[in-house]
Write an enzyme that holds these catalytic residues in place. Sequence first.
Site, short mmCIF file in Angstrom:
data_model
loop_
_atom_site.label_atom_id
_atom_site.label_comp_id
_atom_site.label_asym_id
_atom_site.label_seq_id
_atom_site.Cartn_x
_atom_site.Cartn_y
_atom_site.Cartn_z
N HIS A 201 2.28 -1.49 0.69
CA HIS A 201 2.32 0.59 -0.16
C HIS A 201 2.05 0.44 -0.94
CE1 HIS A 201 4.61 2.80 -1.19
NE2 HIS A 201 3.94 4.14 -0.69
N HIS B 215 -1.43 6.17 -9.07
CA HIS B 215 -0.33 6.08 -8.41
C HIS B 215 0.24 6.70 -9.66
CE1 HIS B 215 3.75 4.88 -6.72
NE2 HIS B 215 3.53 5.69 -6.27
#
Length: 288
Positions: free
Chosen positions: A3, A80
């Site tokens: 992930h 991110h």
Amino acid sequence: GSHDSFSFYIDEASPVGPEQPETVQNFVSVFGTVAKKLMRKWLATQTMNFTSQLGAGIRYFDLRISTKPRDPDNELYFAHGLFSAKVKEGLEEINAFLGDHPKEVIFLDFNHFYGMQKYHHEKLVQMLKDTYGNKMCPAIFAHEVSLQYLWEKEHQVLVFYHSPVALEVPFLWPGQMMPAPWANTTDPEKLIQFLQASITERRKKGSFFISQVVLTPKASTVVKGVASGLRETITERALPAMMQWVRTQKPGESGVNIITADFVELGDFISTVIKLNYDLDEGEDDTT
């Protein structure tokens, strides 16, 4: 699978990503580097780089791409919350592994795009062509994809692209072929209920399917464990319950397909998922 696969490297010197809410932007503008160091503890979901992940057995990569504000070179970056490495460098690192291991197959899932215009997508598509060329498998029906088929065609890469651009490029698989339902919870029990329900409602025939064994911190969780970070506050504590769920799964048409996690080196996540494949040899013939 991993992930936020690229988050092993997050650049604390970079600006905050364009997808972050105003509260985060303000926090960083007030507290600067200190704020970014704290953010990194919650944004980095992996510690191993691409080469190490591949060596350990990871074959699915969750990729989020962004432009950087006021970047004169118009580069594309993994992102991110803060920016990570240049996309070109990451793709080349993965390609080096594929060159050394011609029978290995990987999935690249480009599922979030931030600040990207049409020409940025064109740039990324060209980058994929230049890096992987004929290694990329054109989009076909998922149930036709077997290792034997890929080996015969000398394909090693399936690229999933969650943008309408995918409809215009033969080697891009549409995003809906790789659904990844998200539990969005900090509670391991709720996560497991969600995962189980998702498996029960399983993928429409003809698509791949991701089970995200991932807990998502709420703002209050971050405040309480601000100096500890995601790994210590959430992932490590929940690991036994999450791994128990993984061990009890069955692969195949009505079971799990791809399983992703944070900090994939923790416990025996990778080896447990790999072992599930052997259940297919015991009677279920599932080519995906």
